[in-house]
Scaffold this motif. Sequence first.
Motif, mmCIF file in Angstrom:
data_model
loop_
_atom_site.group_PDB
_atom_site.id
_atom_site.type_symbol
_atom_site.label_atom_id
_atom_site.label_comp_id
_atom_site.label_asym_id
_atom_site.label_seq_id
_atom_site.Cartn_x
_atom_site.Cartn_y
_atom_site.Cartn_z
ATOM 1 N N GLY A 41 -8.177 28.461 26.505
ATOM 2 C CA GLY A 41 -7.908 27.060 26.220
ATOM 3 C C GLY A 41 -6.458 26.712 26.459
ATOM 4 N N PRO A 42 -6.138 25.397 26.502
ATOM 5 C CA PRO A 42 -4.772 24.959 26.791
ATOM 6 C C PRO A 42 -3.730 25.478 25.813
ATOM 7 C CG PRO A 42 -6.324 23.122 26.938
ATOM 8 C CD PRO A 42 -7.082 24.267 26.356
ATOM 9 N N GLU A 43 -4.131 25.721 24.538
ATOM 10 C CA GLU A 43 -3.164 26.161 23.536
ATOM 11 C C GLU A 43 -3.375 27.616 23.119
ATOM 12 O OE1 GLU A 43 -3.406 23.231 20.427
ATOM 13 O OE2 GLU A 43 -2.141 21.828 21.526
ATOM 14 N N GLU A 69 -5.341 30.070 31.428
ATOM 15 C CA GLU A 69 -5.554 29.725 30.027
ATOM 16 C C GLU A 69 -6.436 30.751 29.319
ATOM 17 O OE1 GLU A 69 -7.145 25.765 29.919
ATOM 18 O OE2 GLU A 69 -5.251 24.824 30.539
ATOM 19 N N ASP A 98 -5.234 24.735 13.979
ATOM 20 C CA ASP A 98 -5.478 23.512 14.745
ATOM 21 C C ASP A 98 -4.973 23.729 16.170
ATOM 22 O OD1 ASP A 98 -6.206 20.958 15.389
ATOM 23 O OD2 ASP A 98 -4.393 20.031 14.591
ATOM 24 N N TYR A 99 -5.643 24.613 16.894
ATOM 25 C CA TYR A 99 -5.272 24.928 18.266
ATOM 26 C C TYR A 99 -6.410 24.517 19.202
ATOM 27 C CZ TYR A 99 -1.598 27.938 16.299
ATOM 28 O OH TYR A 99 -0.518 28.424 15.602
ATOM 29 N N ASP A 100 -6.041 23.979 20.346
ATOM 30 C CA ASP A 100 -7.025 23.625 21.360
ATOM 31 C C ASP A 100 -7.366 24.887 22.140
ATOM 32 O OD1 ASP A 100 -8.658 22.471 23.194
ATOM 33 O OD2 ASP A 100 -7.115 21.219 24.153
ATOM 34 N N ALA A 101 -8.220 25.713 21.529
ATOM 35 C CA ALA A 101 -8.594 26.994 22.121
ATOM 36 C C ALA A 101 -9.905 27.448 21.495
ATOM 37 C CB ALA A 101 -7.508 28.044 21.885
ATOM 38 N N THR A 102 -10.599 28.322 22.193
ATOM 39 C CA THR A 102 -11.828 28.921 21.700
ATOM 40 C C THR A 102 -11.755 30.429 21.899
ATOM 41 O OG1 THR A 102 -12.920 28.666 23.849
ATOM 42 C CG2 THR A 102 -13.189 26.873 22.246
#
Length: 437
Positions: free
Chosen positions: A62-64, A109, A129-133
């Motif tokens: 993911g992006p983060e 990513e 709260d991270y934009d990741a999986t």
Amino acid sequence: MSESPIGTGGESYVERMRAEPGYIHPGWRQREFTNWIDEQIAWKETCYIGDWSFISDLEVSGPEAIDLLADLSVNSFENFAVGQGKHIVQCNEDGKVLAEGVVRRTGEETFILHSTPSYWTEFNLQRGDYDATCRELDLFKFQVQGPNSLQVLEAVADGSLRDIEFIHFGPIDISGREVTAFRMGMAGELGFELQGPQEYADEIWDHIVDAGSEYGLRRLGGRTASINHLEACFPPRGRVFIPAIVAPEMAAYQRWLLEDMDRVSRDILTYPIEGSFDADDISAWFRSPVELGWENRIAFDHDFLGREALEAEVENPRRTLVTLVWDDADVVDVYASLFRDGEPYKFMDMPNKQQWKMESDRVLVDAETVGVSTFRGYSYYFREMLSLCTIDVAHAEPGTAVTVVWGEPDGPQKEIDATVAPAPYKPDRRFGDLTSV
């Protein structure tokens, strides 16, 4: 804060681990294949294949994803290229190690974590709260290490190995199967770790074993597998240090691990203790990256958990990691006590402690405790009993004479002369240009 689920009641965690009988580590396929001396000498003179598939794997994407890793890790992620790996170290606020292992960057990513950072990273991803999986993987991980390792792999692989730089990886083909060849290893010798789906693990293993017979390859059993960590100074958890995840303030993480014990090995929260070194609080067995010789992993180019504590320690380190070479005659006397009347000294298992336990013994100079000896083991190659030791920097100079107190607090003890030596003890031969090999 809620009470720790592994340190509650009248009995402390130290007391519980003093009484813990320990266990035989489930990895490495067999205890011995030929014999431990034959297997131990292989990584110096020929090569071995060892199975580290018991180590956990987690893909984070993911992006983060990179922000999550940077926030948790002492390492820098600047200039971390796709196709590269690194030894990743994660600490608590006090700068003590919570988790350490390897991370590989497989895409812009996408990252794959191996060993305990996979758990700590997933826990923080789920509650952060991270934009990741993330997703769990089940990979075989076969290390082929030693001076003949390149010849063995070139005999079975389609694809280039010689253009893979140290701590980088690339795809090769073995028996029509795509395998990742990661140039790294735990023996301090030339070699690769091969990774791929578990569904064809045995097929790859058997193919390498068959081809390797021409080059003196040995299968590495669990009885002697960790001696390469000792000689090459790769300090493992539960042998050299206890990760700070067992501290009371880690209660939420402990509960999260306990809820998933079908996936998480029992050794993640269970660290049996023995030896002459003793303390009331389990934190006495925690270690920082500086104390474990990993100061060069720390980068203050980003904020991360434990940064403030590590900045102070790097500025003024108190302890460091060395090798101790134990006196031959004193070691022999420990075994000789088995043939004398009276209670013998504590037995020294060969080549090292076969139960997974933290052997930690006091190290003295002029009767004052200056360090803690851990991870004792016999190197057949050097014909010496060695250990790793976290020691006060004032006594870390190679050649310094020290005394190891061998035995339990409530039993007969033997003072063993020892000499400080560098860590790693053996030359590090992992690097170099393979095009000329």
